[in-house]
Design a protein around this motif. Structure first.
Motif, mmCIF file in Angstrom:
data_model
loop_
_atom_site.group_PDB
_atom_site.id
_atom_site.type_symbol
_atom_site.label_atom_id
_atom_site.label_comp_id
_atom_site.label_asym_id
_atom_site.label_seq_id
_atom_site.Cartn_x
_atom_site.Cartn_y
_atom_site.Cartn_z
ATOM 1 N N TRP A 6 15.267 14.861 -120.884
ATOM 2 C CA TRP A 6 14.859 15.123 -122.263
ATOM 3 C C TRP A 6 15.657 14.302 -123.268
ATOM 4 C CZ3 TRP A 6 18.023 16.969 -126.039
ATOM 5 C CH2 TRP A 6 19.231 17.534 -125.636
ATOM 6 N N GLN A 7 16.904 13.993 -122.959
ATOM 7 C CA GLN A 7 17.733 13.226 -123.895
ATOM 8 C C GLN A 7 17.219 11.793 -124.035
ATOM 9 O OE1 GLN A 7 21.044 13.942 -121.475
ATOM 10 N NE2 GLN A 7 21.904 15.591 -122.749
ATOM 11 N N LEU A 8 16.889 11.167 -122.917
ATOM 12 C CA LEU A 8 16.366 9.804 -122.975
ATOM 13 C C LEU A 8 14.964 9.755 -123.569
ATOM 14 C CD1 LEU A 8 17.622 8.377 -119.577
ATOM 15 C CD2 LEU A 8 18.518 7.944 -121.862
ATOM 16 N N THR A 9 14.190 10.800 -123.322
ATOM 17 C CA THR A 9 12.858 10.860 -123.923
ATOM 18 C C THR A 9 12.968 10.958 -125.435
ATOM 19 O OG1 THR A 9 12.018 11.950 -121.951
ATOM 20 C CG2 THR A 9 10.672 12.103 -123.933
ATOM 21 N N ILE A 107 17.360 2.294 -123.470
ATOM 22 C CA ILE A 107 17.206 3.384 -122.512
ATOM 23 C C ILE A 107 17.969 3.055 -121.228
ATOM 24 C CG2 ILE A 107 15.531 4.639 -121.096
ATOM 25 C CD1 ILE A 107 15.190 5.420 -123.961
ATOM 26 N N ILE A 108 17.837 1.815 -120.768
ATOM 27 C CA ILE A 108 18.558 1.414 -119.546
ATOM 28 C C ILE A 108 20.063 1.530 -119.767
ATOM 29 C CG2 ILE A 108 19.076 -0.560 -118.043
ATOM 30 C CD1 ILE A 108 16.115 -1.333 -118.302
ATOM 31 N N TYR A 109 20.526 1.139 -120.936
ATOM 32 C CA TYR A 109 21.959 1.265 -121.241
ATOM 33 C C TYR A 109 22.399 2.732 -121.190
ATOM 34 C CZ TYR A 109 26.291 1.308 -123.891
ATOM 35 O OH TYR A 109 27.579 1.531 -124.299
ATOM 36 N N PHE A 110 21.628 3.611 -121.852
ATOM 37 C CA PHE A 110 22.002 5.024 -121.875
ATOM 38 C C PHE A 110 21.903 5.662 -120.492
ATOM 39 C CE2 PHE A 110 20.911 4.791 -126.520
ATOM 40 C CZ PHE A 110 22.206 4.992 -126.950
ATOM 41 N N ILE A 111 20.931 5.241 -119.719
ATOM 42 C CA ILE A 111 20.798 5.842 -118.393
ATOM 43 C C ILE A 111 21.914 5.368 -117.470
ATOM 44 C CG2 ILE A 111 19.308 4.290 -117.055
ATOM 45 C CD1 ILE A 111 17.542 6.818 -116.595
ATOM 46 N N THR A 112 22.402 4.142 -117.666
ATOM 47 C CA THR A 112 23.564 3.708 -116.870
ATOM 48 C C THR A 112 24.813 4.476 -117.272
ATOM 49 O OG1 THR A 112 23.908 1.849 -118.376
ATOM 50 C CG2 THR A 112 22.701 1.390 -116.346
ATOM 51 N N LEU A 113 24.925 4.799 -118.565
ATOM 52 C CA LEU A 113 26.048 5.643 -118.988
ATOM 53 C C LEU A 113 25.961 7.017 -118.326
ATOM 54 C CD1 LEU A 113 26.419 4.893 -122.818
ATOM 55 C CD2 LEU A 113 27.905 4.150 -120.954
ATOM 56 N N THR A 116 27.006 6.780 -114.677
ATOM 57 C CA THR A 116 28.462 6.699 -114.447
ATOM 58 C C THR A 116 29.123 8.065 -114.592
ATOM 59 O OG1 THR A 116 28.849 6.094 -116.757
ATOM 60 C CG2 THR A 116 28.631 4.292 -115.169
ATOM 61 N N ARG A 117 28.522 8.948 -115.371
ATOM 62 C CA ARG A 117 29.065 10.303 -115.543
ATOM 63 C C ARG A 117 28.454 11.285 -114.535
ATOM 64 N NH1 ARG A 117 27.561 10.025 -121.657
ATOM 65 N NH2 ARG A 117 29.017 8.439 -122.339
ATOM 66 N N ASP A 118 27.664 10.773 -113.609
ATOM 67 C CA ASP A 118 26.980 11.600 -112.601
ATOM 68 C C ASP A 118 26.048 12.636 -113.226
ATOM 69 O OD1 ASP A 118 28.050 10.269 -110.428
ATOM 70 O OD2 ASP A 118 29.835 11.559 -110.381
ATOM 71 N N GLN A 119 25.400 12.278 -114.329
ATOM 72 C CA GLN A 119 24.440 13.175 -114.972
ATOM 73 C C GLN A 119 23.007 12.885 -114.520
ATOM 74 O OE1 GLN A 119 25.158 12.404 -119.105
ATOM 75 N NE2 GLN A 119 26.833 13.880 -119.239
ATOM 76 N N THR A 120 22.801 11.790 -113.807
ATOM 77 C CA THR A 120 21.468 11.454 -113.289
ATOM 78 C C THR A 120 21.617 10.755 -111.944
ATOM 79 O OG1 THR A 120 19.362 10.395 -113.814
ATOM 80 C CG2 THR A 120 21.331 9.186 -114.418
ATOM 81 N N THR A 121 20.497 10.679 -111.225
ATOM 82 C CA THR A 121 20.497 10.023 -109.920
ATOM 83 C C THR A 121 19.684 8.735 -109.994
ATOM 84 O OG1 THR A 121 18.510 11.169 -109.206
ATOM 85 C CG2 THR A 121 20.629 12.255 -108.749
ATOM 86 N N LEU A 129 12.226 5.406 -115.696
ATOM 87 C CA LEU A 129 11.907 4.035 -116.083
ATOM 88 C C LEU A 129 10.448 3.708 -115.789
ATOM 89 C CD1 LEU A 129 13.233 1.556 -117.330
ATOM 90 C CD2 LEU A 129 13.708 0.746 -115.035
ATOM 91 N N GLY A 130 9.941 4.181 -114.654
ATOM 92 C CA GLY A 130 8.522 3.970 -114.330
ATOM 93 C C GLY A 130 7.616 4.644 -115.339
ATOM 94 N N ALA A 131 7.935 5.864 -115.714
ATOM 95 C CA ALA A 131 7.131 6.579 -116.711
ATOM 96 C C ALA A 131 7.181 5.873 -118.061
ATOM 97 C CB ALA A 131 7.620 8.015 -116.845
ATOM 98 N N LEU A 132 8.351 5.363 -118.417
ATOM 99 C CA LEU A 132 8.508 4.662 -119.687
ATOM 100 C C LEU A 132 7.727 3.351 -119.696
ATOM 101 C CD1 LEU A 132 9.976 4.742 -122.432
ATOM 102 C CD2 LEU A 132 11.793 3.404 -121.368
#
Length: 161
Positions: A6-9, A107-113, A116-121, A129-132
């Motif tokens: 939801w945050q990236l959306t 979005i790619i930058y935020f998702i890499t962040l 690194t914090r183990d908040q996503t897989t 990314l596919g949906a976007l």
């Protein structure tokens, strides 16, 4: 996309108003060019009607060069507005794609962040990314349709009181 992250959306939806602003700006320009082109086409039709309807008078008084000049000016006026409309319509889609590309980069930058914090897989990243990226093709078609709609829009009606 809300289900995935939801945050990236929410971050990707911030780009929406900017794209709407670009489309609205180009739509106004295209609408103005369309009206001017329609007026120029009316002038061209008027010149043609006079030249064809009064061809005997033009021949008698030797006005062929004058009428050819009038016709050339009217045709060039229509051509000029067609060129302006083509330029404005062709600039609309690339600008929205550039804005969309910057959004995807952000979005790619935020998702890499988040990764690194183990908040996503990795799977969540690929799915998001596919949906976007699947949204970009309809967005491109939508901005292309806007140019076509503005070209065919009728002039505004004026109230006579």
């Amino acid at each position: 996309m809300f289900y995935l992250n939801w945050q990236l959306t929410a971050a990707s939806l911030i780009v929406g108003p900017l794209i709407v602003l670009i489309i609205r700006t180009f739509s106004k320009r295209l609408r103005a060019m369309s009206r001017a082109e329609q007026a120029a086409m009316g002038d061209l039709n008027h010149v043609l009607e006079e030249s064809i309807g009064c061809h005997r008078v033009v021949k008698v008084f030797g006005g062929q060069e004058y009428e050819a000049g009038r016709l050339e000016r009217a045709v060039n006026k229509v051509r000029k507005f067609n060129m302006k409309m083509s330029v404005a319509a062709s600039a609309n889609v690339p600008l929205t794609q550039i804005v969309g590309s910057f959004a995807v980069a952000g979005i790619i930058y935020f998702i890499t962040l988040q990764a690194t914090r183990d908040q996503t897989t990795i799977g969540g990243f690929i799915a998001f990314l596919g949906a976007l990226l699947m949204l970009l093709a309809p967005l491109k078609r939508l901005t292309g349709v806007s140019a076509t709609l503005q070209r065919g829009s009728p002039p505004p009606r004026r109230c006579s009181r």
